[in-house]
Motif scaffolding. Structure first.
Motif, mmCIF file in Angstrom:
data_model
loop_
_atom_site.group_PDB
_atom_site.id
_atom_site.type_symbol
_atom_site.label_atom_id
_atom_site.label_comp_id
_atom_site.label_asym_id
_atom_site.label_seq_id
_atom_site.Cartn_x
_atom_site.Cartn_y
_atom_site.Cartn_z
ATOM 1 N N HIS A 59 -21.495 23.478 -24.328
ATOM 2 C CA HIS A 59 -21.931 25.106 -24.363
ATOM 3 C C HIS A 59 -23.002 25.123 -25.512
ATOM 4 N N LEU A 60 -22.717 24.434 -26.523
ATOM 5 C CA LEU A 60 -23.807 24.305 -27.803
ATOM 6 C C LEU A 60 -24.851 23.881 -27.424
ATOM 7 N N ILE A 61 -25.076 22.760 -26.673
ATOM 8 C CA ILE A 61 -26.432 22.501 -26.154
ATOM 9 C C ILE A 61 -27.061 23.292 -25.350
ATOM 10 N N ALA A 62 -26.367 23.987 -24.286
ATOM 11 C CA ALA A 62 -26.874 24.631 -23.332
ATOM 12 C C ALA A 62 -27.238 25.995 -24.043
ATOM 13 N N ALA A 63 -26.663 26.604 -25.022
ATOM 14 C CA ALA A 63 -27.009 27.684 -25.665
ATOM 15 C C ALA A 63 -28.611 27.400 -26.531
ATOM 16 N N LEU A 64 -28.511 26.311 -27.353
ATOM 17 C CA LEU A 64 -29.801 25.931 -27.757
ATOM 18 C C LEU A 64 -30.996 25.940 -27.247
ATOM 19 N N GLY A 65 -30.555 25.235 -25.848
ATOM 20 C CA GLY A 65 -31.761 25.268 -24.914
ATOM 21 C C GLY A 65 -32.185 26.726 -24.369
ATOM 22 N N ARG A 66 -31.217 27.468 -24.180
ATOM 23 C CA ARG A 66 -31.544 28.943 -23.847
ATOM 24 C C ARG A 66 -32.379 29.350 -24.771
ATOM 25 N N ILE A 67 -31.792 29.339 -26.257
ATOM 26 C CA ILE A 67 -32.582 30.113 -27.168
ATOM 27 C C ILE A 67 -34.025 29.331 -27.242
ATOM 28 N N GLY A 68 -34.281 28.371 -27.181
ATOM 29 C CA GLY A 68 -35.701 27.696 -27.220
ATOM 30 C C GLY A 68 -36.596 28.308 -26.013
ATOM 31 N N SER A 69 -36.019 28.531 -24.714
ATOM 32 C CA SER A 69 -36.709 29.002 -23.655
ATOM 33 C C SER A 69 -36.979 30.570 -23.970
ATOM 34 N N LEU A 70 -36.185 31.288 -24.454
ATOM 35 C CA LEU A 70 -36.490 32.689 -24.678
ATOM 36 C C LEU A 70 -37.135 32.815 -25.665
ATOM 37 N N LYS A 71 -37.312 32.101 -26.721
ATOM 38 C CA LYS A 71 -38.264 32.462 -28.022
ATOM 39 C C LYS A 71 -39.699 31.915 -27.286
ATOM 40 N N LEU A 72 -39.753 31.076 -26.550
ATOM 41 C CA LEU A 72 -40.982 30.769 -25.750
ATOM 42 C C LEU A 72 -41.672 31.866 -25.048
ATOM 43 N N LYS A 73 -40.650 32.722 -24.342
ATOM 44 C CA LYS A 73 -41.154 33.830 -23.634
ATOM 45 C C LYS A 73 -41.587 34.690 -24.567
ATOM 46 N N VAL A 74 -40.979 34.916 -25.621
ATOM 47 C CA VAL A 74 -41.314 36.343 -26.413
ATOM 48 C C VAL A 74 -42.609 35.787 -27.448
#
Length: 570
Positions: free
Chosen positions: A463-478
């Motif tokens: 879950h930690l790895i997946a969450a870090l990946g999602r944070i990176g993806s969302l920060k790229l979008k913003v």
């Protein structure tokens, strides 16, 4: 100074000492050269001698696993401990007659039948435990020593424990000795098996032995006991993920219960509930729905709607209705289940929070995001309002906080799908913080020497790895490229060489993201970093998917293009 006629503190025989005969009997037994304690003392002396001869600073004392090993050595009267010359089943069979002849042998037989598999598993002799749990002779002794109900309960519990501890590892067991035509016996062969096959075989043998013993009893056979054994074996097979075998045993139990207890009895409803869960596992959802509904009617007729299994049956029925698309009935059923749990456990308690969370998960699975988000928030609030337990239980508190962390991650997922990216990032960051706290607290809990080692999968890292990946993806979008780069860099640090394949794939994707971010920067050092990350991504994709995979080929093409651009730019 007083002089004693005896060399110990045991009293002289007189009118008030009625147990002197027992003392003398124990002395005679202990002085015999074939005493069962001799093997134990030999093992202990050898072990302590080895420890004292070492110069290392081993001051931990006698470990728990060594104590279990010592008990097994004493029970089998084998001086070499685990170095059994023959199979475990043969060692037990060879000592069966001697055990019956010694004083107190009936109690020792009962102890062996009850606890020997548990002792073997406690010092990780899983192959030996699997051997006796699938051995007809040992299971027969277990049934005769404990009775059909207790023997079945112990057998099912031991099989589940073996499956939990051994996991997916391959176990080595001995076969039976085979008599040859020349009169000699062939040494038993070694077989490689898995825990699931041992569960199936052990469950089959225990039922055969129960039926044999029950039918040999004077008078009518114990049909009710047979039904209870069938139900217990079926439930154990269901927990061991053997739904087809479980369904057969549970259907037999339902038929026997109905014939003996009548159609309206909680035992009938319990067996129907388990049979319905087995049917769901194999995809027979419509038949399962009928059985869940029938069990609910029986519980209601027996005025047992607040019974634990009744509430579980109602929740299973509601979950199945969601999967079948009948959302209106499912919603009313879940509200009824939550109301029942509140009436039994109170408003703010963990069972209520878990039920609300389960309903939210099902709603999110079927695309009802607004309702799911509301229920996730309600479940989170219920967890936070749970009062502290009267008896402190650190593990319980850690797991509750972990549940709240998973709820935060689910809320973040829904908010990102709804377009609320900043709120989603905040929830994901809360989730990452909670996962780190959980891993730290759980590792601290594992240091407790009195706590049994946990053999289950640690899903927190995934879950930690997946969450870090999602944070990176969302920060790229913003447009927060530095924040995204920090998240991806943290992900790369978290994934180790022994991490699972899914985490390795996430790491390879993070290398591509880092390469893309660095490529967008103008400095020469950034271009060097982008090339390095893309090379790492290419190596990982080649190792995971192979050189001919389309993604591997695309990365290789991009790498050649970037190298050419940098060369021409110079």
């Amino acid at each position: 100074m007083a002089k004693r006629s005896t060399s110990s503190l045991s009293p002289d025989p007189d009118d008030f000492t009625s147990y002197v005969e027992k003392i003398e009997e124990e002395r005679k037994i202990s002085q015999e050269p074939s005493s069962r304690l001799a093997a134990s003392f030999k093992f202990l002396a050898n072990h302590l001698g080895k420890e004292h001869s070492q110069t290392t600073s081993q001051k931990e004392g006698f470990a728990e696993s060594q104590a279990h090993r010592l008990v097994v050595t004493a029970l089998l009267e084998v001086g070499d401990g685990l170095e059994f010359s023959a199979s475990m089943a043969e060692a037990l069979k060879a000592g069966q007659i001697d055990m019956a002849l010694i004083p107190g042998g009936d109690k020792m037989e009962e102890y062996v039948a009850t606890f020997l598999p548990s002792h073997l598993m406690r010092f990780e002799a899983y192959g030996n435990a699997a051997e006796i749990l699938s051995d007809t002779n040992f299971i027969n002794r277990r049934v005769h020593a404990l009775g059909i109900l207790e023997a079945t309960s112990r057998q099912v519990a031991d099989l589940q424990e073996l499956r939990r501890l051994a996991g997916n590892s391959t176990l080595t067991v001995h076969g039976e000795r085979v008599a040859q035509s020349n009169g000699e016996t062939k040494e038993p062969e070694l077989f490689k098996v898995d825990a699931n096959s041992i569960v199936r075989e052990g469950s089959r043998i225990i039922m055969d032995e129960v039926l044999r013993v029950a039918n040999k009893q004077d008078g009518a056979p114990d049909s009710l006991g047979i039904a209870m054994c069938l139900a217990a074996v079926g439930e154990g097979l269901l927990k061991a993920r053997q739904p087809r075998d479980a369904m057969l045993r549970l259907d037999e139990a339902v038929g026997l219960y109905r014939g003996l207890l009548g159609p309206f009895h909680t035992n009938v409803a319990d067996a129907l509930h388990c049979a319905a869960k087995a049917l769901v596992k194999i995809g027979e959802t419509r038949i399962a729905l009928l059985k869940f509904a029938e069990a609910a009617r029986i519980y209601e007729a027996c005025k047992a709607t607040l019974y634990y299994n009744s509430i579980a049956n109602a929740q299973s029925l509601a979950s199945l209705l969601v999967d079948l698309g009948d959302m209106e009935k499912a919603q009313s059923m879940f509200e009824e289940v939550i109301s029942m749990r509140k009436s039994v456990y109170g408003e703010n308690c963990v069972p209520v929070a878990k039920t609300i969370n389960s309903y939210a998960i099902l709603q999110a699975k079927h695309g009802r995001m607004n309702q799911a988000l509301q229920n996730y928030e309600a479940a989170k609030q219920t967890y936070q309002l749970v009062p502290s337990p009267l008896i402190e239980d650190p593990e319980f508190e850690i797991k509750c906080k972990y549940d709240v962390t998973l709820i935060n991650l689910n809320i973040a997922s829904i908010r990102s799908k709804k377009g609320d990216l900043q709120a989603a990032i905040s929830c994901y960051e809360d989730g990452v913080l909670g996962l780190r706290e959980y891993e730290a607290a759980f590792s601290e809990l594992q240091k407790d020497p009195l706590r049994a080692p946990d053999s289950g999968k640690n899903t927190a890292h995934k879950h930690l790895i997946a969450a870090l990946g999602r944070i990176g993806s969302l920060k790229l979008k913003v447009g927060d490229n530095p924040g995204a780069l920090k998240a991806y860099t943290t992900l790369l640090e978290e994934v180790k060489e022994n991490s699972p394949a899914a985490s390795q794939t996430e790491k390879a994707k993070a290398h591509i993201k880092c390469a893309t971010i660095y490529r967008q920067q103008e400095s020469t050092d950034s271009h060097v970093q982008s090339i390095a990350h893309l090379r790492n991504a290419l190596n990982m994709y080649t190792a995971i998917f192979g050189p001919d995979h389309k993604d591997t080929a695309a990365i290789a093409s991009s790498l050649r293009q970037w190298l050419s651009e940098d060369h021409n730019g110079q």
